[in-house]
Scaffold this active site. Structure first.
Site, short mmCIF file in Angstrom:
data_model
loop_
_atom_site.label_atom_id
_atom_site.label_comp_id
_atom_site.label_asym_id
_atom_site.label_seq_id
_atom_site.Cartn_x
_atom_site.Cartn_y
_atom_site.Cartn_z
N SER A 189 47.75 14.31 52.68
CA SER A 189 46.74 13.85 53.65
C SER A 189 46.98 12.38 53.97
O SER A 189 47.50 11.63 53.13
CB SER A 189 45.34 14.00 53.05
OG SER A 189 44.38 13.36 53.87
N ALA B 41 42.88 10.04 45.99
CA ALA B 41 43.74 9.89 44.81
C ALA B 41 44.54 11.17 44.55
O ALA B 41 45.72 11.13 44.22
CB ALA B 41 42.90 9.54 43.59
N ILE C 9 42.22 17.02 61.49
CA ILE C 9 42.58 18.32 62.07
C ILE C 9 41.32 19.17 62.13
O ILE C 9 40.52 19.18 61.18
CB ILE C 9 43.64 19.03 61.17
CG1 ILE C 9 44.87 18.13 60.93
CG2 ILE C 9 44.04 20.38 61.77
CD1 ILE C 9 45.82 17.93 62.05
N TYR D 136 39.39 12.52 46.37
CA TYR D 136 40.27 13.29 47.27
C TYR D 136 41.52 12.47 47.61
O TYR D 136 42.65 12.97 47.51
CB TYR D 136 39.50 13.65 48.54
CG TYR D 136 40.33 14.37 49.58
CD1 TYR D 136 40.65 15.73 49.44
CD2 TYR D 136 40.80 13.71 50.71
CE1 TYR D 136 41.41 16.39 50.40
CE2 TYR D 136 41.55 14.37 51.68
CZ TYR D 136 41.86 15.71 51.52
OH TYR D 136 42.61 16.37 52.46
N GLY E 198 46.20 28.93 50.18
CA GLY E 198 45.09 28.53 51.07
C GLY E 198 45.29 29.07 52.46
O GLY E 198 44.98 28.41 53.46
N LYS F 89 45.54 13.31 46.75
CA LYS F 89 46.58 13.47 47.78
C LYS F 89 47.70 12.43 47.61
O LYS F 89 48.85 12.70 47.92
CB LYS F 89 45.96 13.42 49.17
CG LYS F 89 45.05 14.62 49.47
CD LYS F 89 45.82 15.94 49.42
CE LYS F 89 44.98 17.11 49.87
NZ LYS F 89 45.73 18.38 49.90
N ASP G 149 43.11 31.81 42.29
CA ASP G 149 42.60 30.44 42.26
C ASP G 149 43.74 29.58 41.71
O ASP G 149 44.07 29.67 40.52
CB ASP G 149 41.37 30.38 41.35
CG ASP G 149 40.80 28.98 41.20
OD1 ASP G 149 41.48 28.00 41.58
OD2 ASP G 149 39.67 28.86 40.69
N ASN H 91 49.40 24.50 50.28
CA ASN H 91 48.42 24.05 51.26
C ASN H 91 46.99 24.06 50.72
O ASN H 91 46.16 23.26 51.16
CB ASN H 91 48.53 24.94 52.51
CG ASN H 91 47.35 24.80 53.42
OD1 ASN H 91 47.22 23.81 54.15
ND2 ASN H 91 46.44 25.77 53.40
N1 LIG Z 1 41.59 19.43 58.14
C1 LIG Z 1 42.00 18.18 57.97
O1 LIG Z 1 41.63 17.28 58.74
C2 LIG Z 1 42.96 17.84 56.85
C3 LIG Z 1 43.46 16.55 56.80
C4 LIG Z 1 44.33 16.19 55.79
C5 LIG Z 1 44.72 17.13 54.86
N2 LIG Z 1 44.23 18.38 54.91
C6 LIG Z 1 44.67 19.32 53.87
O2 LIG Z 1 45.14 20.51 54.47
C7 LIG Z 1 44.95 21.60 53.57
C8 LIG Z 1 44.24 22.74 54.28
O3 LIG Z 1 42.97 22.28 54.68
P1 LIG Z 1 42.12 22.93 55.88
O4 LIG Z 1 41.62 21.81 56.69
O5 LIG Z 1 42.88 24.03 56.51
O6 LIG Z 1 40.88 23.48 55.01
P2 LIG Z 1 40.12 24.88 55.00
O7 LIG Z 1 38.94 24.66 54.14
O8 LIG Z 1 39.94 25.36 56.38
O9 LIG Z 1 41.16 25.85 54.26
C9 LIG Z 1 41.51 25.68 52.92
C10 LIG Z 1 41.81 27.04 52.30
O10 LIG Z 1 42.20 26.83 50.94
C11 LIG Z 1 41.54 27.81 50.14
N3 LIG Z 1 41.37 27.33 48.78
C12 LIG Z 1 40.58 26.30 48.36
N4 LIG Z 1 40.64 26.18 47.03
C13 LIG Z 1 41.48 27.14 46.59
C14 LIG Z 1 41.95 27.52 45.30
N5 LIG Z 1 41.52 26.91 44.21
N6 LIG Z 1 42.84 28.54 45.22
C15 LIG Z 1 43.26 29.18 46.32
N7 LIG Z 1 42.85 28.88 47.57
C16 LIG Z 1 41.97 27.86 47.69
C17 LIG Z 1 40.19 28.02 50.83
O11 LIG Z 1 39.58 29.25 50.45
C18 LIG Z 1 40.61 27.97 52.29
O12 LIG Z 1 40.95 29.24 52.79
C19 LIG Z 1 44.17 21.04 52.37
O13 LIG Z 1 45.05 20.75 51.31
C20 LIG Z 1 43.57 19.77 52.92
O14 LIG Z 1 43.30 18.81 51.93
C21 LIG Z 1 43.35 18.78 55.89
#
Ligand SMILES: NC(=O)c1ccc[n+]([C@@H]2O[C@H](COP(=O)([O-])OP(=O)(O)OC[C@H]3O[C@@H](n4cnc5c(N)ncnc54)[C@H](O)[C@@H]3O)[C@@H](O)[C@H]2O)c1
Length: 246
Positions: free
Chosen positions: A139, A155, A186, A153, A10, A157, A60, A87
């Site tokens: 998360s 569950a 974030i 979601y 990711g 995490k 993926d 991630n």
């Molecule tokens: N942003 C927040 O507030 C927050 C809070 C808690 C947890 N998170 C977690 O942090 C991580 C990153 O989130 P983010 O906020 O940077 O999101 P984002 O959407 O900006 O980035 C996520 C990335 O993961 C990639 N991705 C999604 N599904 C995929 C798959 N099946 N295979 C390969 N790549 C895939 C997407 O293309 C994207 O580039 C996630 O696991 C999210 O659940 C984010």
């Protein structure tokens, strides 16, 4: 010390991008994984500017054959894997009663299944190396349940937090550390749909008075990936500005 070979899933935007750039600045050899090829290439160029030559893998993580390909390609190129950052993930915001079976399946496949099988494959190699670090991005929702996010979601995490502990127990005697980071709110694509009112509400509720940046989360990952965290395993590191404390 040998330059660590690091896989970041990711990595094409948001927190994964920030983690990739932070690791590149530390001199890591990077394997950048994402489903979004265009953005992946863009982050690849940013990483190159820092001086690291990344391997880009469009994949993926919910697909078992893609997971196997990520590991195979990494070993063919770099011969080892020192750091894995799980991630990649996505967030749902559906009310509990409206979550369909196919939505549940897709979310679990990416957030939990992908993390599980990539960790499983990498752990086998790390055991042979008798060293390695795995960092999972869970998360806050995985600890307290979904409020602004879906129950599916939350569950998934919670599953990632528990998986972290199982992997840490499995890897401990091989000097493999497995930890997870629990971001709160974030600023990324995931939170871009939150209304101004909600963001203001969060700011008031967060003791440090601001929404987190992707770099805030990346710094926690950097620490857990470093030698400074050699005696930490099975731990959950909150990055939420104090929104929730346990
Ligand atoms: N942003 C927040 O507030 C927050 C809070 C808690 C947890 N998170 C977690 O942090 C991580 C990153 O989130 P983010 O906020 O940077 O999101 P984002 O959407 O900006 O980035 C996520 C990335 O993961 C990639 N991705 C999604 N599904 C995929 C798959 N099946 N295979 C390969 N790549 C895939 C997407 O293309 C994207 O580039 C996630 O696991 C999210 O659940 C984010």
């Amino acid at each position: 010390m040998r330059t660590p070979v690091s896989i970041v899933t990711g990595s094409a935007q948001g927190i994964g991008r920030a983690i990739s750039l932070a690791l590149a600045k530390e001199g890591a050899k990077l394997v950048l994984v994402d489903i979004d090829e265009k953005r992946l290439e863009s982050v690849g160029r940013e990483v190159k500017k820092i001086g690291s030559k990344p391997l880009l893998v469009k994949a993926d993580i919910s697909r078992f054959e893609d997971v196997e390909r990520i590991v195979k390609t990494t070993i063919a190129e770099f011969k080892r894997i020192d750091i894995l950052v799980n991630n990649a993930g996505f967030c749902s915001r559906r009310p509990l009663s409206e979550i369909s079976e196919s939505e549940w399946d897709r979310l679990m496949k990416v957030n939990l299944k992908g993390t599980f099988f990539l960790s499983q494959k990498v752990l086998i190699l790390m055991k042979r190396q008798r060293r390695g670090k795995i960092i999972n991005i869970a998360s806050l929702a995985g600890k307290i349940g979904g409020i602004a996010v879906g129950a599916d979601y939350a569950a998934s995490k919670a599953g990632v937090i528990c998986l972290t502990k199982s992997l840490a127990k499995e890897g401990g005697s091989y000097r493999i550390n497995v930890n997870c980071v629990c971001p709160g709110v974030i600023k990324t694509r995931i939170t871009s749909s939150l209304s101004k009112k909600m963001i203001e509400g969060y700011k008031k509720a967060i003791p440090l008075g601001r929404i987190g940046s992707p770099e805030d989360a990346a710094n926690a990952v950097l620490f857990l990936a470093s030698k400074k965290a050699d005696y930490i395993t099975g731990e959950t590191l909150d990055v939420n500005g104090g929104l929730f404390m346990d």
